[in-house]
Design a protein around this motif. Sequence first.
Motif, PDB file in Angstrom:
ATOM      1  N   HIS A 157       6.122   9.243   7.194  1.00  0.00           N
ATOM      2  CA  HIS A 157       7.108  10.318   7.061  1.00  0.00           C
ATOM      3  C   HIS A 157       7.489  10.854   8.442  1.00  0.00           C
ATOM      4  O   HIS A 157       8.664  11.045   8.751  1.00  0.00           O
ATOM      5  N   PHE A 158       6.484  11.085   9.285  1.00  0.00           N
ATOM      6  CA  PHE A 158       6.719  11.531  10.662  1.00  0.00           C
ATOM      7  C   PHE A 158       7.630  10.542  11.399  1.00  0.00           C
ATOM      8  O   PHE A 158       8.611  10.935  12.035  1.00  0.00           O
ATOM      9  N   CYS A 159       7.307   9.250  11.287  1.00  0.00           N
ATOM     10  CA  CYS A 159       8.106   8.216  11.959  1.00  0.00           C
ATOM     11  C   CYS A 159       9.549   8.214  11.464  1.00  0.00           C
ATOM     12  O   CYS A 159      10.486   8.068  12.264  1.00  0.00           O
ATOM     13  N   SER A 160       9.731   8.379  10.160  1.00  0.00           N
ATOM     14  CA  SER A 160      11.088   8.342   9.601  1.00  0.00           C
ATOM     15  C   SER A 160      11.937   9.506  10.100  1.00  0.00           C
ATOM     16  O   SER A 160      13.157   9.390  10.196  1.00  0.00           O
ATOM     17  N   LYS A 161      11.308  10.625  10.422  1.00  0.00           N
ATOM     18  CA  LYS A 161      12.043  11.780  10.948  1.00  0.00           C
ATOM     19  C   LYS A 161      12.314  11.643  12.442  1.00  0.00           C
ATOM     20  O   LYS A 161      13.360  12.063  12.926  1.00  0.00           O
ATOM     21  N   LEU A 162      11.370  11.078  13.191  1.00  0.00           N
ATOM     22  CA  LEU A 162      11.505  10.978  14.641  1.00  0.00           C
ATOM     23  C   LEU A 162      12.379   9.807  15.077  1.00  0.00           C
ATOM     24  O   LEU A 162      13.181   9.932  16.002  1.00  0.00           O
ATOM     25  N   ARG A 163      12.251   8.669  14.420  1.00  0.00           N
ATOM     26  CA  ARG A 163      12.918   7.430  14.849  1.00  0.00           C
ATOM     27  C   ARG A 163      14.421   7.584  15.070  1.00  0.00           C
ATOM     28  O   ARG A 163      14.945   7.110  16.080  1.00  0.00           O
ATOM     29  N   PRO A 164      15.167   8.260  14.190  1.00  0.00           N
ATOM     30  CA  PRO A 164      16.620   8.373  14.408  1.00  0.00           C
ATOM     31  C   PRO A 164      17.007   9.179  15.655  1.00  0.00           C
ATOM     32  O   PRO A 164      18.141   9.081  16.124  1.00  0.00           O
ATOM     33  N   LEU A 165      16.085   9.938  16.199  1.00  0.00           N
ATOM     34  CA  LEU A 165      16.378  10.766  17.363  1.00  0.00           C
ATOM     35  C   LEU A 165      16.219  10.028  18.684  1.00  0.00           C
ATOM     36  O   LEU A 165      16.589  10.556  19.737  1.00  0.00           O
TER      37      LEU A 165
ATOM     38  N   ALA B   3       0.848  -1.192   0.000  1.00  0.00           N
ATOM     39  CA  ALA B   3       0.000   0.000   0.000  1.00  0.00           C
ATOM     40  C   ALA B   3       0.885   1.244   0.000  1.00  0.00           C
ATOM     41  O   ALA B   3       2.030   1.208   0.462  1.00  0.00           O
ATOM     42  N   ILE B   4       0.370   2.336  -0.506  1.00  0.00           N
ATOM     43  CA  ILE B   4       1.091   3.602  -0.431  1.00  0.00           C
ATOM     44  C   ILE B   4       1.264   3.938   1.046  1.00  0.00           C
ATOM     45  O   ILE B   4       0.342   3.793   1.835  1.00  0.00           O
ATOM     46  N   GLY B   5       2.466   4.335   1.406  1.00  0.00           N
ATOM     47  CA  GLY B   5       2.781   4.616   2.802  1.00  0.00           C
ATOM     48  C   GLY B   5       3.465   3.453   3.503  1.00  0.00           C
ATOM     49  O   GLY B   5       3.957   3.600   4.610  1.00  0.00           O
ATOM     50  N   ALA B   6       3.518   2.286   2.857  1.00  0.00           N
ATOM     51  CA  ALA B   6       4.160   1.116   3.449  1.00  0.00           C
ATOM     52  C   ALA B   6       5.678   1.284   3.446  1.00  0.00           C
ATOM     53  O   ALA B   6       6.254   1.821   2.510  1.00  0.00           O
ATOM     54  N   ARG B   7       6.308   0.822   4.509  1.00  0.00           N
ATOM     55  CA  ARG B   7       7.765   0.853   4.610  1.00  0.00           C
ATOM     56  C   ARG B   7       8.317  -0.485   4.126  1.00  0.00           C
ATOM     57  O   ARG B   7       7.737  -1.528   4.385  1.00  0.00           O
ATOM     58  N   PHE B   8       9.454  -0.437   3.421  1.00  0.00           N
ATOM     59  CA  PHE B   8      10.084  -1.653   2.933  1.00  0.00           C
ATOM     60  C   PHE B   8      11.580  -1.424   2.777  1.00  0.00           C
ATOM     61  O   PHE B   8      12.060  -0.294   2.773  1.00  0.00           O
ATOM     62  N   GLU B   9      12.302  -2.534   2.688  1.00  0.00           N
ATOM     63  CA  GLU B   9      13.749  -2.468   2.477  1.00  0.00           C
ATOM     64  C   GLU B   9      14.057  -2.923   1.066  1.00  0.00           C
ATOM     65  O   GLU B   9      13.496  -3.908   0.573  1.00  0.00           O
ATOM     66  N   TYR B  10      14.948  -2.189   0.407  1.00  0.00           N
ATOM     67  CA  TYR B  10      15.379  -2.527  -0.952  1.00  0.00           C
ATOM     68  C   TYR B  10      16.834  -2.113  -1.086  1.00  0.00           C
ATOM     69  O   TYR B  10      17.197  -0.978  -0.782  1.00  0.00           O
TER      70      TYR B  10
ATOM     71  N   VAL C  57       9.747   4.369   1.877  1.00  0.00           N
ATOM     72  CA  VAL C  57       8.303   4.459   2.065  1.00  0.00           C
ATOM     73  C   VAL C  57       7.694   4.598   0.676  1.00  0.00           C
ATOM     74  O   VAL C  57       8.101   5.472  -0.094  1.00  0.00           O
ATOM     75  N   LYS C  58       6.725   3.732   0.349  1.00  0.00           N
ATOM     76  CA  LYS C  58       6.097   3.793  -0.967  1.00  0.00           C
ATOM     77  C   LYS C  58       5.277   5.074  -1.073  1.00  0.00           C
ATOM     78  O   LYS C  58       4.445   5.368  -0.228  1.00  0.00           O
ATOM     79  N   THR C  59       5.525   5.847  -2.148  1.00  0.00           N
ATOM     80  CA  THR C  59       4.824   7.110  -2.353  1.00  0.00           C
ATOM     81  C   THR C  59       3.963   7.114  -3.606  1.00  0.00           C
ATOM     82  O   THR C  59       3.169   8.023  -3.795  1.00  0.00           O
TER      83      THR C  59
ATOM     84  N   VAL D 269      -4.724   6.433   2.845  1.00  0.00           N
ATOM     85  CA  VAL D 269      -3.415   6.417   2.197  1.00  0.00           C
ATOM     86  C   VAL D 269      -2.620   7.658   2.596  1.00  0.00           C
ATOM     87  O   VAL D 269      -1.445   7.580   2.937  1.00  0.00           O
ATOM     88  N   ARG D 270      -3.279   8.805   2.582  1.00  0.00           N
ATOM     89  CA  ARG D 270      -2.591  10.040   2.927  1.00  0.00           C
ATOM     90  C   ARG D 270      -2.185  10.064   4.401  1.00  0.00           C
ATOM     91  O   ARG D 270      -1.099  10.533   4.739  1.00  0.00           O
ATOM     92  N   VAL D 271      -3.037   9.554   5.267  1.00  0.00           N
ATOM     93  CA  VAL D 271      -2.697   9.495   6.697  1.00  0.00           C
ATOM     94  C   VAL D 271      -1.512   8.566   6.906  1.00  0.00           C
ATOM     95  O   VAL D 271      -0.564   8.906   7.624  1.00  0.00           O
ATOM     96  N   ARG D 272      -1.545   7.395   6.274  1.00  0.00           N
ATOM     97  CA  ARG D 272      -0.427   6.450   6.426  1.00  0.00           C
ATOM     98  C   ARG D 272       0.891   7.051   5.910  1.00  0.00           C
ATOM     99  O   ARG D 272       1.927   6.927   6.542  1.00  0.00           O
ATOM    100  N   ALA D 273       0.836   7.690   4.752  1.00  0.00           N
ATOM    101  CA  ALA D 273       2.049   8.286   4.186  1.00  0.00           C
ATOM    102  C   ALA D 273       2.583   9.383   5.091  1.00  0.00           C
ATOM    103  O   ALA D 273       3.792   9.458   5.353  1.00  0.00           O
ATOM    104  N   ALA D 274       1.692  10.235   5.617  1.00  0.00           N
ATOM    105  CA  ALA D 274       2.126  11.304   6.518  1.00  0.00           C
ATOM    106  C   ALA D 274       2.692  10.730   7.810  1.00  0.00           C
ATOM    107  O   ALA D 274       3.727  11.193   8.312  1.00  0.00           O
ATOM    108  N   PHE D 275       2.041   9.700   8.353  1.00  0.00           N
ATOM    109  CA  PHE D 275       2.517   9.086   9.591  1.00  0.00           C
ATOM    110  C   PHE D 275       3.873   8.426   9.384  1.00  0.00           C
ATOM    111  O   PHE D 275       4.774   8.569  10.212  1.00  0.00           O
TER     112      PHE D 275
END
Length: 103
Positions: free
Chosen positions: A74-82, A7-14, A20-22, A66-72
């Motif tokens: 993105h938020f997680c990707s910015k916060l997690r490294p901190l 789904a759009i907003g899904a996280r994956f490793e490649y 994050v799928k956009t 889809v938009r909520v998942r993508a925004a969330f």
Amino acid sequence: MRLQHLAIGARFEYEGQVYVKTGPLTASAEQGGQRMIPRYADLKPLDVEASPTAGEGGGRVREDDVRVRAAFNHFCSKLRPLLTPEQGEVFDEAAAEFCRKLR
């Protein structure tokens, strides 16, 4: 797993990076930047399940979801490294619970 199964907003490793799928063929790297992902690419899904099937919600994801998942994501990707590793574990559990409640 292939990109079209996520789904759009899904996280994956490649290729050793987390994305994050956009879009149908695009993804954003957690470190920043957009990339086209080939349809044939074999991906490792991380914390979001594949798109629902026809038996689960008719096979369509509402645009708002889809938009909520993508925004969330993105938020997680910015916060997690901190976060410290311990905080990160709690955060990951809370984020997974949030995503489950969106279903």
